[in-house]
Motif scaffolding. Structure first.
Motif, PDB file in Angstrom:
ATOM      1  N   SER A  89      -0.711  22.575  39.604  1.00  0.00           N
ATOM      2  CA  SER A  89      -0.643  24.550  39.743  1.00  0.00           C
ATOM      3  C   SER A  89      -1.078  24.632  38.260  1.00  0.00           C
ATOM      4  O   SER A  89      -2.477  25.411  38.702  1.00  0.00           O
ATOM      5  N   CYS A  90      -1.020  24.371  37.261  1.00  0.00           N
ATOM      6  CA  CYS A  90      -1.545  24.777  36.065  1.00  0.00           C
ATOM      7  C   CYS A  90      -2.934  23.946  35.161  1.00  0.00           C
ATOM      8  O   CYS A  90      -3.401  24.707  34.530  1.00  0.00           O
ATOM      9  N   GLN A  91      -3.332  23.631  35.757  1.00  0.00           N
ATOM     10  CA  GLN A  91      -4.333  22.250  35.701  1.00  0.00           C
ATOM     11  C   GLN A  91      -6.416  23.466  35.446  1.00  0.00           C
ATOM     12  O   GLN A  91      -6.708  22.852  34.820  1.00  0.00           O
ATOM     13  N   LYS A  92      -5.831  24.200  36.464  1.00  0.00           N
ATOM     14  CA  LYS A  92      -7.259  25.060  36.351  1.00  0.00           C
ATOM     15  C   LYS A  92      -6.944  25.911  35.655  1.00  0.00           C
ATOM     16  O   LYS A  92      -8.666  26.546  34.876  1.00  0.00           O
ATOM     17  N   GLY A  93      -5.720  26.307  34.825  1.00  0.00           N
ATOM     18  CA  GLY A  93      -6.352  27.446  33.668  1.00  0.00           C
ATOM     19  C   GLY A  93      -4.487  28.145  34.104  1.00  0.00           C
ATOM     20  O   GLY A  93      -3.625  27.828  35.019  1.00  0.00           O
ATOM     21  N   PHE A  94      -4.445  28.810  33.226  1.00  0.00           N
ATOM     22  CA  PHE A  94      -3.174  29.490  32.502  1.00  0.00           C
ATOM     23  C   PHE A  94      -2.913  30.271  32.238  1.00  0.00           C
ATOM     24  O   PHE A  94      -3.306  30.911  31.251  1.00  0.00           O
ATOM     25  N   ILE A  95      -1.270  31.313  32.016  1.00  0.00           N
ATOM     26  CA  ILE A  95      -1.307  33.142  31.739  1.00  0.00           C
ATOM     27  C   ILE A  95      -0.161  32.146  30.585  1.00  0.00           C
ATOM     28  O   ILE A  95       1.111  32.077  31.515  1.00  0.00           O
ATOM     29  N   LEU A  96      -0.312  32.392  29.770  1.00  0.00           N
ATOM     30  CA  LEU A  96       0.687  32.189  28.593  1.00  0.00           C
ATOM     31  C   LEU A  96       1.474  33.556  27.989  1.00  0.00           C
ATOM     32  O   LEU A  96       0.151  34.214  27.577  1.00  0.00           O
TER      33      LEU A  96
END
Ligand code: ADP
Ligand code: ADP
Ligand code: ADP
Length: 205
Positions: free
Chosen positions: A76-83
């Motif tokens: 689920s984090c491969q498309k992008g993430f918010i840290l």
């Protein structure tokens, strides 16, 4: 998109994250949320993290880098993430650099939630949280329809043990000493050039 949110406790990172996350289909990686879940479940990680968290101190770099490393590998984090709340030290930033380099990806933006410290106590002491969704309320600024109850699920809201004026002071100290100087450089650009040069050199030293 790959985003990093930096800001002191109460600056609104947790409020904005779910909105941005849905808008851009990103995963929300909040180290504080993950650590609190580990404390509540009394996992080995939670047992190690609990004391520092209750005292408003940072948890060790090794522990948080470990949880982020694992979480970022999720599909689920491969498309992008918010840290959100990571990195908080220079060591964490360096480790993040390595992780992203290994994956061949880059950060798109660092969002700096700039805010005056004086505003934060009222925000923090009035905060109520729905732990499983991360939804955040405030007794004055964002009250739930029913006091102590999540609008969406009807489940109870909690207050964080460290959301007191006394622990906030220590958390702010950690932010200004360990996070801000290492990761964000605010210069007083209205000053004369020579003084700005001194500030730049201080930041880079
Ligand atoms: P952080 O995740 O940065 O610690 P939160 O997003 O949890 O901060 O916000 C802290 C508290 O302040 C919450 O109770 C939230 O409802 C409230 N809050 C967030 N943003 C604002 C804002 N722009 N104005 C007023 N209150 C806010
Ligand atoms: P806030 O933004 O409201 O200060 P967080 O939920 O991000 O709170 O963090 C709560 C606590 O969890 C911190 O005071 C600290 O003890 C621990 N923590 C969270 N993220 C980190 C991190 N990246 N490094 C070290 N400790 C962390
Ligand atoms: P103890 O009773 O062992 O001292 P707490 O029950 O107060 O510990 O929980 C420790 C921390 O975890 C607190 O910051 C609390 O707000 C938070 N917490 C409690 N329940 C949950 C939950 N279900 N999910 C996430 N965090 C939680």
């Amino acid at each position: 998109k790959r985003l990093i949110l930096i800001g002191p406790p109460g600056s609104g990172k947790g409020t904005q994250s779910p909105i941005i996350k849905d808008e851009y289909c990103l995963c929300h990686l909040a180290t504080g949320d993950m650590l609190r879940a580990a404390v509540a479940a009394k996992t080995p990680l939670g047992v190690k993290a609990k004391e520092a968290m209750n005292k408003g101190e940072l948890v060790s770099d090794d522990l948080v880098v470990g949880i982020i490393d694992e979480a970022m590998k999720k599909p689920s984090c491969q498309k992008g993430f918010i840290l959100d709340g990571f990195p908080r030290t220079v060591v964490q930033a360096q480790k993040l650099d390595e992780m992203l380099q290994n994956q061949g990806v880059k950060v798109d933006k660092v969002l700096n939630f700039a805010i005056d410290d004086a505003i934060l106590e009222e925000r923090i002491t009035g905060r109520w949280i729905h732990p499983s969704s991360g939804r955040t309320y405030h007794t004055k600024f964002a009250p739930p329809k029913v006091l102590g109850v999540d609008d969406v699920t009807g489940e109870p809201l909690i207050q964080r043990k460290d959301d007191t004026a006394a622990v906030l002071k220590l958390r702010l100290e950690a932010f200004h000493k360990q996070t801000e100087p290492g990761l964000v450089a605010n210069l007083h650009a209205e000053k004369p050039p020579k003084e700005v040069t001194v500030e730049v050199e201080k930041v880079l030293s």
